[in-house]
Design a protein around this motif. Structure first.
Motif, PDB file in Angstrom:
ATOM      1  N   VAL A  28       0.652  -1.096  -0.079  1.00 45.16           N
ATOM      2  CA  VAL A  28      -0.001  -0.011   0.087  1.00 45.16           C
ATOM      3  C   VAL A  28       0.955   1.142  -0.196  1.00 45.16           C
ATOM      4  O   VAL A  28       1.756   1.368   0.922  1.00 45.16           O
ATOM      5  CB  VAL A  28      -0.907   0.011   1.183  1.00 45.16           C
ATOM      6  CG1 VAL A  28      -1.742   1.235   1.241  1.00 45.16           C
ATOM      7  CG2 VAL A  28      -1.761  -1.409   1.048  1.00 45.16           C
ATOM      8  N   LEU A  29       0.773   2.146  -1.030  1.00 43.26           N
ATOM      9  CA  LEU A  29       1.734   3.276  -1.191  1.00 43.26           C
ATOM     10  C   LEU A  29       1.015   4.315  -0.752  1.00 43.26           C
ATOM     11  O   LEU A  29      -0.300   4.646  -1.048  1.00 43.26           O
ATOM     12  CB  LEU A  29       1.981   3.376  -2.765  1.00 43.26           C
ATOM     13  CG  LEU A  29       2.622   2.158  -3.485  1.00 43.26           C
ATOM     14  CD1 LEU A  29       3.146   2.538  -4.797  1.00 43.26           C
ATOM     15  CD2 LEU A  29       3.610   1.421  -2.700  1.00 43.26           C
ATOM     16  N   VAL A  30       1.459   5.209   0.128  1.00 45.64           N
ATOM     17  CA  VAL A  30       1.050   6.317   0.699  1.00 45.64           C
ATOM     18  C   VAL A  30       1.840   7.511   0.525  1.00 45.64           C
ATOM     19  O   VAL A  30       2.808   7.410   0.685  1.00 45.64           O
ATOM     20  CB  VAL A  30       0.684   6.096   2.448  1.00 45.64           C
ATOM     21  CG1 VAL A  30       0.125   7.479   3.152  1.00 45.64           C
ATOM     22  CG2 VAL A  30       0.040   5.009   2.685  1.00 45.64           C
ATOM     23  N   PHE A  56      -4.776   8.372   5.423  1.00 42.37           N
ATOM     24  CA  PHE A  56      -4.332   7.257   5.717  1.00 42.37           C
ATOM     25  C   PHE A  56      -4.387   6.845   6.977  1.00 42.37           C
ATOM     26  O   PHE A  56      -4.649   5.653   7.297  1.00 42.37           O
ATOM     27  CB  PHE A  56      -2.587   7.369   5.323  1.00 42.37           C
ATOM     28  CG  PHE A  56      -1.902   6.052   5.912  1.00 42.37           C
ATOM     29  CD1 PHE A  56      -2.293   4.940   5.379  1.00 42.37           C
ATOM     30  CD2 PHE A  56      -1.062   6.214   7.027  1.00 42.37           C
ATOM     31  CE1 PHE A  56      -1.431   4.064   6.063  1.00 42.37           C
ATOM     32  CE2 PHE A  56      -0.093   5.396   7.516  1.00 42.37           C
ATOM     33  CZ  PHE A  56      -0.548   4.080   6.942  1.00 42.37           C
ATOM     34  N   PRO A  57      -4.450   7.630   8.050  1.00 42.00           N
ATOM     35  CA  PRO A  57      -4.633   7.373   9.578  1.00 42.00           C
ATOM     36  C   PRO A  57      -5.870   6.686   9.543  1.00 42.00           C
ATOM     37  O   PRO A  57      -5.936   5.528  10.083  1.00 42.00           O
ATOM     38  CB  PRO A  57      -4.498   8.524  10.403  1.00 42.00           C
ATOM     39  CG  PRO A  57      -3.586   9.365   9.488  1.00 42.00           C
ATOM     40  CD  PRO A  57      -3.930   9.150   8.114  1.00 42.00           C
ATOM     41  N   GLU A  58      -6.851   7.194   9.158  1.00 46.42           N
ATOM     42  CA  GLU A  58      -8.211   6.589   9.078  1.00 46.42           C
ATOM     43  C   GLU A  58      -8.358   5.406   8.415  1.00 46.42           C
ATOM     44  O   GLU A  58      -8.773   4.327   8.901  1.00 46.42           O
ATOM     45  CB  GLU A  58      -9.422   7.419   8.340  1.00 46.42           C
ATOM     46  CG  GLU A  58     -10.645   7.052   8.381  1.00 46.42           C
ATOM     47  CD  GLU A  58     -11.583   7.899   7.637  1.00 46.42           C
ATOM     48  OE1 GLU A  58     -12.814   7.595   7.421  1.00 46.42           O
ATOM     49  OE2 GLU A  58     -11.337   9.202   7.303  1.00 46.42           O
ATOM     50  N   TRP A  59      -7.604   5.111   7.190  1.00 51.71           N
ATOM     51  CA  TRP A  59      -7.583   4.090   6.385  1.00 51.71           C
ATOM     52  C   TRP A  59      -6.799   2.919   7.213  1.00 51.71           C
ATOM     53  O   TRP A  59      -7.222   1.724   7.151  1.00 51.71           O
ATOM     54  CB  TRP A  59      -6.647   4.066   4.938  1.00 51.71           C
ATOM     55  CG  TRP A  59      -6.684   2.848   4.086  1.00 51.71           C
ATOM     56  CD1 TRP A  59      -7.434   2.755   3.266  1.00 51.71           C
ATOM     57  CD2 TRP A  59      -5.657   1.789   4.324  1.00 51.71           C
ATOM     58  NE1 TRP A  59      -7.270   1.399   2.355  1.00 51.71           N
ATOM     59  CE2 TRP A  59      -5.970   0.986   3.309  1.00 51.71           C
ATOM     60  CE3 TRP A  59      -4.657   1.661   5.077  1.00 51.71           C
ATOM     61  CZ2 TRP A  59      -5.165  -0.086   3.052  1.00 51.71           C
ATOM     62  CZ3 TRP A  59      -3.999   0.460   4.820  1.00 51.71           C
ATOM     63  CH2 TRP A  59      -4.338  -0.411   3.875  1.00 51.71           C
ATOM     64  N   LEU A  60      -5.801   3.244   7.865  1.00 54.77           N
ATOM     65  CA  LEU A  60      -4.850   2.389   8.801  1.00 54.77           C
ATOM     66  C   LEU A  60      -5.788   1.729   9.932  1.00 54.77           C
ATOM     67  O   LEU A  60      -5.923   0.368  10.004  1.00 54.77           O
ATOM     68  CB  LEU A  60      -3.714   2.919   9.296  1.00 54.77           C
ATOM     69  CG  LEU A  60      -2.877   1.896   9.962  1.00 54.77           C
ATOM     70  CD1 LEU A  60      -2.347   0.866   9.192  1.00 54.77           C
ATOM     71  CD2 LEU A  60      -1.637   2.728  10.558  1.00 54.77           C
ATOM     72  N   ASN A  63      -8.326  -0.898   7.989  1.00 57.47           N
ATOM     73  CA  ASN A  63      -7.582  -2.027   7.336  1.00 57.47           C
ATOM     74  C   ASN A  63      -6.524  -2.426   8.254  1.00 57.47           C
ATOM     75  O   ASN A  63      -5.951  -3.603   7.814  1.00 57.47           O
ATOM     76  CB  ASN A  63      -7.274  -1.518   5.955  1.00 57.47           C
ATOM     77  CG  ASN A  63      -8.548  -0.942   5.225  1.00 57.47           C
ATOM     78  OD1 ASN A  63      -8.988  -2.090   4.551  1.00 57.47           O
ATOM     79  ND2 ASN A  63      -8.584   0.221   5.038  1.00 57.47           N
ATOM     80  N   GLN A  64      -6.330  -2.401   9.604  1.00 60.31           N
ATOM     81  CA  GLN A  64      -5.392  -2.957  10.408  1.00 60.31           C
ATOM     82  C   GLN A  64      -5.222  -4.417  10.200  1.00 60.31           C
ATOM     83  O   GLN A  64      -4.274  -4.839  10.481  1.00 60.31           O
ATOM     84  CB  GLN A  64      -5.502  -2.459  11.888  1.00 60.31           C
ATOM     85  CG  GLN A  64      -6.888  -2.571  12.546  1.00 60.31           C
ATOM     86  CD  GLN A  64      -7.037  -3.754  13.181  1.00 60.31           C
ATOM     87  OE1 GLN A  64      -6.075  -4.742  13.352  1.00 60.31           O
ATOM     88  NE2 GLN A  64      -8.308  -4.231  13.398  1.00 60.31           N
ATOM     89  N   ASN A 100       0.618   5.833  17.523  1.00 61.80           N
ATOM     90  CA  ASN A 100      -0.389   5.149  18.605  1.00 61.80           C
ATOM     91  C   ASN A 100      -1.423   4.370  17.690  1.00 61.80           C
ATOM     92  O   ASN A 100      -1.911   3.315  18.560  1.00 61.80           O
ATOM     93  CB  ASN A 100      -1.525   6.325  18.865  1.00 61.80           C
ATOM     94  CG  ASN A 100      -0.621   7.383  19.801  1.00 61.80           C
ATOM     95  OD1 ASN A 100       0.331   6.780  20.598  1.00 61.80           O
ATOM     96  ND2 ASN A 100      -0.884   8.557  19.918  1.00 61.80           N
ATOM     97  N   ILE A 101      -1.642   4.316  16.527  1.00 62.21           N
ATOM     98  CA  ILE A 101      -2.641   3.422  15.838  1.00 62.21           C
ATOM     99  C   ILE A 101      -1.906   2.088  16.009  1.00 62.21           C
ATOM    100  O   ILE A 101      -2.451   0.961  16.250  1.00 62.21           O
ATOM    101  CB  ILE A 101      -2.887   3.754  14.500  1.00 62.21           C
ATOM    102  CG1 ILE A 101      -3.851   5.130  14.395  1.00 62.21           C
ATOM    103  CG2 ILE A 101      -3.604   2.776  13.567  1.00 62.21           C
ATOM    104  CD1 ILE A 101      -4.106   5.600  13.162  1.00 62.21           C
TER     105      ILE A 101
END
Length: 321
Positions: A28-30, A56-60, A63-64, A100-101
């Motif tokens: 996954v390219l960010v 990206f933080p929301e996506w992570l 999809n974690q 933190n995520i």
């Protein structure tokens, strides 16, 4: 999935190619992909999807469960930018959010720190974590990297594996978009092709002659090999230097670029721009014992070998890694 932030940039895009070469394609390219200037860096590479930096933080979070590893290499890296709010937002606060995520969901994390944290080297260049609070960076970029390193070390909760890498002067293919921040090798090559000469900064320090300012230049292929090693190592968390371990002069660098091109050496000296003169590092050299103590097995490129490979196989061919 393996995450690479800053994936359209210099080191990030080289890491994507390294992972492809090793058989990893679920990447996954960010990045901030509206910068068309960097698009060539990921053309022809295999990956699963692109995710915009801002979401990206929301996506992570969403999809974690699919994520195996996070390489956070994206940052604002302009050492001539003095708007601290930009660095607080893009480097410090953004990286805290990703950390933190990763803590919350048990994800391993490698992030980019910088040798800019060492300032003028008053406290040496050892990656001794007890000395990090003493460091005095020379610009807001270095401050943002050091502030995050200090914050990370102060956290009671951390990813089960994490590493902050203090990149020294990285050079190599895929850096063409960096402008003034590109390596001296890149600028030397282009100046030689255009004018037949290279202009280096004069020394404004009594202990250094013109052109004998020294840096730890590290080839990007070594950097991505270390990143790949750490993805599999996943123990001994902490902050590590990532340089060649050998300081070399700018004269060495420019001379080897001329040699790789087969051109006569023609070096002129010009005053260091006043906007960076009082913030200029005259010597940097990574101590590399800590990283090597993990069992990293490879020797690093010499400056001669790295410059020759970069010039002959990439710059001269207008090729990408």
């Amino acid at each position: 999935m393996i995450i690479i932030t800053g994936a359209a940039g210099f080191i990030g895009s080289c890491l994507v190619q390294k992972l492809n070469d090793e058989g990893f394609y679920d990447l996954v390219l960010v990045d901030h992909f509206s910068n068309d200037q960097k698009n060539k860096n990921f053309e022809g590479k295999r990956f699963s999807q692109q995710v915009e930096r801002d979401i990206f933080p929301e996506w992570l979070r969403e999809n974690q469960l699919l994520v195996q590893f996070v390489f956070h290499l994206g940052a604002r890296t302009d050492t001539t930018e003095f708007d601290r709010d930009i660095f607080d937002r893009l480097n410090l606060d953004y990286t805290k959010n990703i950390w933190n995520i990763c803590v919350e969901f048990g994800l391993p994390l490698v992030y980019a720190s910088s040798a800019a944290t060492y300032g003028l080297g008053e406290n040496g260049y050892e990656d001794d974590e007890s000395k990090i609070p003493l460091l005095q960076p020379l610009n807001p970029y270095g401050d943002s990297k050091n502030d995050f390193d200090k914050w990370a070390l102060a956290q009671e909760r951390a990813p089960y594996f994490w590493a902050g890498l203090k990149f020294f002067n990285v050079y190599g293919p895929n850096e063409y978009h960096k402008g003034r921040m590109a390596s001296v090798i890149f600028h030397t090559y282009n100046q030689i092709k255009k004018t037949g000469e290279m202009k280096l900064f004069q020394s404004h320090h009594p202990d250094f002659r013109d052109g004998e300012q020294m840096r730890d230049f590290v080839y990007v292929k070594d950097v991505i090999d270390v990143l790949y090693f750490l993805m599999h190592h996943r123990k001994d968390s902490g902050i590590y230097n990532l340089g060649s371990g050998k300081a070399r002069t700018f004269l060495d660098l420019a001379t080897n670029t001329f040699k790789a091109l087969g051109e006569p050496i023609n070096i002129q000296f010009v005053p260091t721009p006043e906007d960076i003169r009082d913030k200029y590092q005259y010597f940097t050299e990574a101590t590399m014992e800590k990283l090597k103590s993990l069992g990293y097995p490879k020797d690093f490129y010499t400056l001669e070998d790295g410059v020759e490979d970069y010039v002959k196989n990439y710059l001269s061919k207008n090729a990408y890694f």
